[in-house]
Scaffold this motif. Sequence first.
Motif, PDB file in Angstrom:
ATOM      1  N   ILE A  60       0.864  -1.163   0.000  1.00  0.00           N
ATOM      2  CA  ILE A  60       0.000   0.000   0.000  1.00  0.00           C
ATOM      3  C   ILE A  60       0.903   1.217   0.000  1.00  0.00           C
ATOM      4  N   ILE A  61       0.606   2.156  -0.884  1.00  0.00           N
ATOM      5  CA  ILE A  61       1.364   3.399  -0.918  1.00  0.00           C
ATOM      6  C   ILE A  61       0.497   4.479  -0.281  1.00  0.00           C
ATOM      7  N   ALA A  62       1.033   5.138   0.729  1.00  0.00           N
ATOM      8  CA  ALA A  62       0.308   6.210   1.403  1.00  0.00           C
ATOM      9  C   ALA A  62       0.890   7.545   0.961  1.00  0.00           C
ATOM     10  N   THR A  63       0.015   8.449   0.554  1.00  0.00           N
ATOM     11  CA  THR A  63       0.406   9.812   0.230  1.00  0.00           C
ATOM     12  C   THR A  63      -0.167  10.711   1.316  1.00  0.00           C
ATOM     13  N   VAL A  64       0.708  11.439   1.982  1.00  0.00           N
ATOM     14  CA  VAL A  64       0.284  12.330   3.060  1.00  0.00           C
ATOM     15  C   VAL A  64       0.572  13.756   2.618  1.00  0.00           C
ATOM     16  N   LEU A  65      -0.483  14.543   2.500  1.00  0.00           N
ATOM     17  CA  LEU A  65      -0.332  15.947   2.151  1.00  0.00           C
ATOM     18  C   LEU A  65      -0.665  16.755   3.387  1.00  0.00           C
ATOM     19  N   ARG A  66       0.281  17.599   3.781  1.00  0.00           N
ATOM     20  CA  ARG A  66       0.105  18.341   5.020  1.00  0.00           C
ATOM     21  C   ARG A  66       0.675  19.740   4.879  1.00  0.00           C
ATOM     22  N   ASP A  67       0.302  20.571   5.808  1.00  0.00           N
ATOM     23  CA  ASP A  67       0.899  21.896   5.899  1.00  0.00           C
ATOM     24  C   ASP A  67       1.365  22.085   7.334  1.00  0.00           C
ATOM     25  N   SER A  68       1.713  23.300   7.676  1.00  0.00           N
ATOM     26  CA  SER A  68       2.253  23.543   9.012  1.00  0.00           C
ATOM     27  C   SER A  68       1.228  23.309  10.119  1.00  0.00           C
ATOM     28  N   LYS A  69      -0.041  23.262   9.767  1.00  0.00           N
ATOM     29  CA  LYS A  69      -1.092  23.078  10.770  1.00  0.00           C
ATOM     30  C   LYS A  69      -1.553  21.633  10.905  1.00  0.00           C
ATOM     31  N   GLY A  70      -1.133  20.769   9.999  1.00  0.00           N
ATOM     32  CA  GLY A  70      -1.533  19.367  10.116  1.00  0.00           C
ATOM     33  C   GLY A  70      -1.796  18.703   8.785  1.00  0.00           C
ATOM     34  N   VAL A  71      -2.375  17.509   8.842  1.00  0.00           N
ATOM     35  CA  VAL A  71      -2.644  16.706   7.652  1.00  0.00           C
ATOM     36  C   VAL A  71      -3.860  17.271   6.921  1.00  0.00           C
ATOM     37  N   LEU A  72      -3.690  17.479   5.609  1.00  0.00           N
ATOM     38  CA  LEU A  72      -4.786  17.945   4.771  1.00  0.00           C
ATOM     39  C   LEU A  72      -5.478  16.779   4.079  1.00  0.00           C
ATOM     40  N   ARG A  73      -4.702  15.814   3.659  1.00  0.00           N
ATOM     41  CA  ARG A  73      -5.256  14.684   2.920  1.00  0.00           C
ATOM     42  C   ARG A  73      -4.367  13.471   3.117  1.00  0.00           C
ATOM     43  N   LEU A  74      -4.993  12.342   3.382  1.00  0.00           N
ATOM     44  CA  LEU A  74      -4.303  11.065   3.493  1.00  0.00           C
ATOM     45  C   LEU A  74      -4.905  10.173   2.426  1.00  0.00           C
ATOM     46  N   LYS A  97      -7.253  19.706  -3.549  1.00  0.00           N
ATOM     47  CA  LYS A  97      -7.787  21.069  -3.650  1.00  0.00           C
ATOM     48  C   LYS A  97      -9.018  21.280  -2.742  1.00  0.00           C
ATOM     49  N   PRO A  98     -10.028  20.390  -2.759  1.00  0.00           N
ATOM     50  CA  PRO A  98     -11.203  20.612  -1.896  1.00  0.00           C
ATOM     51  C   PRO A  98     -10.879  20.695  -0.392  1.00  0.00           C
ATOM     52  N   PRO A  99     -10.062  19.781   0.172  1.00  0.00           N
ATOM     53  CA  PRO A  99      -9.757  19.932   1.606  1.00  0.00           C
ATOM     54  C   PRO A  99      -8.995  21.212   1.931  1.00  0.00           C
ATOM     55  N   ILE A 100      -8.142  21.650   1.021  1.00  0.00           N
ATOM     56  CA  ILE A 100      -7.422  22.902   1.249  1.00  0.00           C
ATOM     57  C   ILE A 100      -8.425  24.050   1.327  1.00  0.00           C
ATOM     58  N   ARG A 101      -9.388  24.055   0.423  1.00  0.00           N
ATOM     59  CA  ARG A 101     -10.399  25.125   0.432  1.00  0.00           C
ATOM     60  C   ARG A 101     -11.246  25.085   1.695  1.00  0.00           C
ATOM     61  N   LEU A 102     -11.554  23.874   2.172  1.00  0.00           N
ATOM     62  CA  LEU A 102     -12.376  23.752   3.386  1.00  0.00           C
ATOM     63  C   LEU A 102     -11.601  24.078   4.658  1.00  0.00           C
ATOM     64  N   LYS A 103     -10.379  23.575   4.753  1.00  0.00           N
ATOM     65  CA  LYS A 103      -9.613  23.694   5.991  1.00  0.00           C
ATOM     66  C   LYS A 103      -8.820  24.987   6.094  1.00  0.00           C
ATOM     67  N   ARG A 134      -3.080  27.322  -9.901  1.00  0.00           N
ATOM     68  CA  ARG A 134      -2.441  28.592  -9.523  1.00  0.00           C
ATOM     69  C   ARG A 134      -1.691  28.479  -8.200  1.00  0.00           C
ATOM     70  N   TRP A 135      -1.046  27.335  -8.014  1.00  0.00           N
ATOM     71  CA  TRP A 135      -0.221  27.130  -6.830  1.00  0.00           C
ATOM     72  C   TRP A 135       1.222  27.436  -7.196  1.00  0.00           C
ATOM     73  N   ASP A 136       1.903  28.157  -6.329  1.00  0.00           N
ATOM     74  CA  ASP A 136       3.321  28.437  -6.534  1.00  0.00           C
ATOM     75  C   ASP A 136       4.100  27.208  -6.074  1.00  0.00           C
ATOM     76  N   VAL A 137       4.866  26.621  -6.990  1.00  0.00           N
ATOM     77  CA  VAL A 137       5.647  25.437  -6.660  1.00  0.00           C
ATOM     78  C   VAL A 137       7.041  25.886  -6.231  1.00  0.00           C
ATOM     79  N   LEU A 138       7.385  25.559  -4.999  1.00  0.00           N
ATOM     80  CA  LEU A 138       8.716  25.890  -4.494  1.00  0.00           C
ATOM     81  C   LEU A 138       9.737  24.926  -5.066  1.00  0.00           C
ATOM     82  N   PRO A 139      10.911  25.400  -5.446  1.00  0.00           N
ATOM     83  CA  PRO A 139      11.934  24.494  -5.974  1.00  0.00           C
ATOM     84  C   PRO A 139      12.455  23.576  -4.870  1.00  0.00           C
ATOM     85  N   HIS A 140      12.714  22.355  -5.233  1.00  0.00           N
ATOM     86  CA  HIS A 140      13.213  21.359  -4.281  1.00  0.00           C
ATOM     87  C   HIS A 140      14.572  20.885  -4.777  1.00  0.00           C
ATOM     88  N   ARG A 141      15.588  21.107  -3.971  1.00  0.00           N
ATOM     89  CA  ARG A 141      16.936  20.681  -4.362  1.00  0.00           C
ATOM     90  C   ARG A 141      16.980  19.163  -4.487  1.00  0.00           C
TER      91      ARG A 141
END
Length: 181
Positions: A60-74, A97-103, A134-141
Motif C-alpha cells: 500500500i502506498i500512502a500519500t500524506v499531504l500536510r501543511d504547518s497546521k496538520g494533515v490535509l489529505r491522506l 484542492k477541496p480539503p485545502i479550500r475547506l480547511k 495557480r499554486w506556486d511550486v517551491l523548488p526542491h533541491r
Amino acid sequence: MHQSGPSPPQPSGAIRIAEQEVPSSVLQCLIIKFLMKEGVIPSEIFTRFQTQFGDESGMIIATVLRDSKGVLRLDFLVEQKTINAQYYSTLLNEKVKPPIRLKRRKRQDSLCFLQDNACPHTDTLTMASLLRLRWDVLPHRAYSPDLAPSDYRLFGPMKGFLRGKRLQNNSEVIAGVQRWI
C-alpha cells in the motif's frame, strides 16, 4: 558419523531459519535489503516479489499531504502499483484542492506547494495541473534532507506505531494508519 552436542557458535544476530519459523515479513525484508545491495531497482524487486509471493507481498502506498497546521489529505493507493503523473494530477485536482479550500479558508490565492523531484511530480501533466490550480511550486533541491522532515517526523514514528502489529489485510493497514494520523 554425526555427533549431537552443542552447535557451533553463531555470529551475533544470526537467524536459524531451519530451527524456527520466521515470519514472511521478516524474510521479505531481508530479501529486499539483499537485492537493494546488489543494485536491483525497486520496481524489479516488486515484480519479482509478486511473481514469487502473489498477494502475500501486497503493498500500500500512502500519500500524506500536510501543511504547518496538520494533515490535509491522506490517500492510499491499493489497486494501482505505482503513482504516475495522471494519478498524481487527479489526486491534486480532485482530492487535495477541496480539503485545502475547506480547511484553509484564508490566503488561498497565495498557496506555496513543495514536493520532491519524483518523476510524477515533475511531469508535464502535473506541472500543467499545478499551473491551472495557480499554486506556486517551491523548488526542491536534488538532495535536501532538511526539507524532507516527513522521513523522520512522520514515517519513522508511523513505522514505530505499526511495528509488531499483525495486520491481516489492506483494510486493517489503512485503518491502523488512519488511527495513528
